[in-house]
Structures are given as structure tokens and as C-alpha cells.
Motif scaffolding. Structure first.
Motif, PDB file in Angstrom:
ATOM      1  N   THR A 201       1.007  -1.289  -0.228  1.00 42.91           N
ATOM      2  CA  THR A 201      -0.114   0.075  -0.113  1.00 42.91           C
ATOM      3  C   THR A 201       0.833   1.258   0.030  1.00 42.91           C
ATOM      4  N   ALA A 202       1.830   1.360   0.858  1.00 45.46           N
ATOM      5  CA  ALA A 202       2.542   2.640   0.971  1.00 45.46           C
ATOM      6  C   ALA A 202       3.518   2.496  -0.257  1.00 45.46           C
ATOM      7  N   LEU A 213      -3.074  -4.860 -10.979  1.00 50.29           N
ATOM      8  CA  LEU A 213      -2.210  -5.809 -10.088  1.00 50.29           C
ATOM      9  C   LEU A 213      -2.812  -7.115 -10.171  1.00 50.29           C
ATOM     10  N   VAL A 214      -1.732  -7.926 -10.569  1.00 50.42           N
ATOM     11  CA  VAL A 214      -2.451  -9.288 -10.978  1.00 50.42           C
ATOM     12  C   VAL A 214      -1.518 -10.523  -9.906  1.00 50.42           C
ATOM     13  N   GLN A 215      -2.492 -11.069  -9.255  1.00 44.07           N
ATOM     14  CA  GLN A 215      -1.868 -12.138  -8.126  1.00 44.07           C
ATOM     15  C   GLN A 215      -1.872 -13.454  -8.946  1.00 44.07           C
ATOM     16  N   ALA A 216      -0.515 -14.262  -8.797  1.00 48.04           N
ATOM     17  CA  ALA A 216      -0.741 -15.650  -9.086  1.00 48.04           C
ATOM     18  C   ALA A 216      -1.653 -16.395  -8.229  1.00 48.04           C
ATOM     19  N   GLY A 217      -2.430 -17.370  -8.895  1.00 51.59           N
ATOM     20  CA  GLY A 217      -3.361 -18.209  -7.979  1.00 51.59           C
ATOM     21  C   GLY A 217      -2.832 -19.250  -7.297  1.00 51.59           C
ATOM     22  N   THR A 242      -5.641  -9.922   0.541  1.00 54.68           N
ATOM     23  CA  THR A 242      -6.428  -8.863   1.561  1.00 54.68           C
ATOM     24  C   THR A 242      -6.059  -7.246   0.952  1.00 54.68           C
ATOM     25  N   GLU A 243      -4.810  -7.260   1.050  1.00 58.11           N
ATOM     26  CA  GLU A 243      -4.336  -5.705   0.931  1.00 58.11           C
ATOM     27  C   GLU A 243      -4.627  -5.270  -0.514  1.00 58.11           C
ATOM     28  N   LEU A 244      -4.517  -6.130  -1.413  1.00 56.61           N
ATOM     29  CA  LEU A 244      -5.016  -5.583  -2.818  1.00 56.61           C
ATOM     30  C   LEU A 244      -6.308  -5.535  -2.983  1.00 56.61           C
ATOM     31  N   ALA A 245      -7.116  -6.222  -2.322  1.00 53.00           N
ATOM     32  CA  ALA A 245      -8.600  -5.974  -2.355  1.00 53.00           C
ATOM     33  C   ALA A 245      -9.019  -4.691  -1.772  1.00 53.00           C
TER      34      ALA A 245
END
Length: 286
Positions: A201-202, A213-217, A242-245
Motif C-alpha cells: 500500500t505504501a 495488479l495481478v496475483q498468481a493463483g 487482502t491488501e490488494l482487495a
């Protein structure tokens, strides 16, 4: 002026600049680029000290961003969407931060470091292992070993071999020099630690352009891994999700997505990655 090696895939349309991960090269993007050139102008770069690019005097993020800017100017790229995976994803975001007057957007494909010191127990150990394994002289069977390892993730042998050969330098005795070489590799990981210590976030504060922003599943892929590492990656994946959401909820310029693949998603699932990038670019404000 330090110009980086460019693989120019051609195409016409919105400009895409593709950046690879640590110890890799432009060749990781070949299958993704083939899917994108029908509607985009596509260039893939070798980061400093990687692939066929020259080294720079100090592997810092500002120096890397500067080298990319010089290279893109030499190729007439004026309004790019910066797309990166792993290390390249962090570089793409930092490039967007430094050049917010020209960059249309940035795409981060699973480019998230481990976070603040002590936040994820075991992360320091991973950093030590990566530092020890990068910039070493590998034996003659290195390419075959890389292909066999990639097969466990469903990566075709021809794709894995081309990527492995492009990312290392053959040595006269039959071995391979992995890249970047040791001094640059240590500086590179220091930069990752510096940015990761901020927390996602910072770190993303102040980046004004649209971000995907794409996270690996699959945090650690299909292979059995040590229990401590499985616990680390799964805990990190939950915290990151959680942070990305929350970022997507409070910042309308941020889009979050997930690809059902591992960290090497550009090699594992190039069609899905290309479709995600194309959709994001298509929906950007004009």
C-alpha cells in the motif's frame, strides 16, 4: 547513454513495453507477445545486466528506470503501457512513477516482495537463498535441468529451453554464467528489499496512472516444497490478497485480478496473461 537490448515484436496500436523477472530475459515474453501484436505495438526489453543488455555501474531502481527511458526514446516509444512480471513488475511501476507525464498505465504481474521485516517469517531465508543462487556459474547440464524443472509446471520444452538459453551466457568450458553477475545481483536484491519493506500500500502511494495488479493463483506451484516455504507463500498470498482487495476498493485507478498459474505465469499461461493485458488496455480512458 546505456541502451538496453530490445526484442521488437512489431505490431500496431497501443504501445506495450514488457519487462521480465530477476535472472530472466526478454524471451520469457515470446508467447505472450505473439498473442498481443495483432492489436498492439510490442517491445520486450532485457533489464540491465540480464540477457543481452549491458551492465550499469550500479543496479539501482533510478538507474534502471533511466536506462529504460533512454532505450524507449531511441525506439520512438512515447506513450507506453508498462508491463512487468516479478522484478520487472516492480520496475514497471517505478517507471510509471518517474514518468507519469507519458506512461498511460502499468501492469504488475505478481511483482510483490515480501513486505516489512519480520512480517512474514521465513522471508529473510528466501532472500538469502536467492542471493546465493543468482549470478553463479552453472554446470553444462544447466539448460536441460531448467527444461525438466519447467515441465513440472506444464511449460512446453521448446519454450522453456529458449527462455533458459536467452537468460544465461554460455562459457567456453561448457558451463553457463547465470545473470546478472554477482555484484549486480546483490544490488538488485537490495533494491527489492528496500521497496518491499514499504509494504504494498505504501509502495503504490503516489502512482497516479491506472494500475492492473495481478496475483498468481498458485503460490508455490504443483511441486512439493518444504513445509516452512509452503507456509510462508500461503500466508503471504492471503495477506497480499487482502491488501490488494482493499486497494481496489479505495483507489478507483487500481484494478486487481488473478491468474490461475504460478509466479512464472507468462511462461505457464501466456494466453490468459495476454487476454488480461489486452482487456485492461482496451478499457483504459482515452
Amino acid at each position: 547513454m546505456t541502451l538496453l537490448h530490445v526484442s521488437d515484436h512489431g505490431g500496431d496500436g497501443p504501445q506495450l513495453v514488457l519487462l521480465h523477472g530477476a535472472g530472466r530475459s526478454h524471451a520469457d515474453w515470446d508467447a505472450v507477445a505473439a498473442e498481443l501484436t495483432a492489436g498492439h505495438r510490442v517491445l520486450a526489453l532485457d533489464l540491465p545486466g540480464h540477457g543481452r543488455s549491458p551492465e550499469i555501474s550500479s543496479w539501482t531502481m533510478p538507474a534502471t528506470v533511466h536506462s529504460i527511458a533512454e532505450t524507449l526514446a531511441a525506439h520512438g516509444i512515447s506513450a507506453p503501457v508498462m508491463v512487468g512480471t516479478s522484478l520487472g513488475a516492480l520496475v514497471a511501476v517505478e517507471y510509471a512513477r518517474a514518468h507519469d507525464d507519458v506512461v498511460r498505465a502499468a501492469v504488475n504481474l505478481d511483482g510483490f516482495w515480501w513486505g516489512r521485516p519480520g512480517e512474514y517469517p521465513g522471508a529473510e531465508r528466501v532472500g538469502e537463498l536467492l542471493r546465493a543462487a543468482t549470478g553463479v556459474v552453472a554446470p553444462p547440464e544447466y539448460i536441460e535441468d531448467e527444461v525438466a524443472h519447467a515441465a513440472r509446471y506444464g511449460i512446453p520444452a521448446d519454450r522453456a529451453e529458449a527462455a533458459a538459453r536467452a537468460a544465461a551466457r554460455p562459457l567456453p568450458g561448457g558451463g553457463w554464467q547465470t545473470l546478472p553477475q554477482r555484484p549486480a545481483a546483490q544490488q538488485m536484491f537490495d533494491e527489492l528489499d528496500r521497496l518491499g519493506a514499504l509494504g504494498v500500500t505504501a509502495w503504490l502511494a503516489g502512482v497516479a496512472c491506472p494500475l492492473l495488479l495481478v496475483q498468481a493463483g498458485r503460490p508455490h506451484g504443483p511441486m512439493p516444497v518444504a513445509g516452512w516455504f509452503a507456509e510462508l507463500t500461503e500466508r503471504f498470498a492471503r495477506g497480499l490478497a487482502t491488501e490488494l482487495a482493499e486497494l481496489a476498493r479505495v483507489r478507483p485507478t487500481i484494478t486487481v485480478a488473478r491468474v490461475e498459474a504460478g509466479h512464472a505465469m507468462v511462461l505457464e499461461a501466456p494466453e490468459a496473461v495476454a487476454a488480461l493485458i489486452a482487456k485492461f488496455v482496451r478499457e483504459l480512458p482515452t
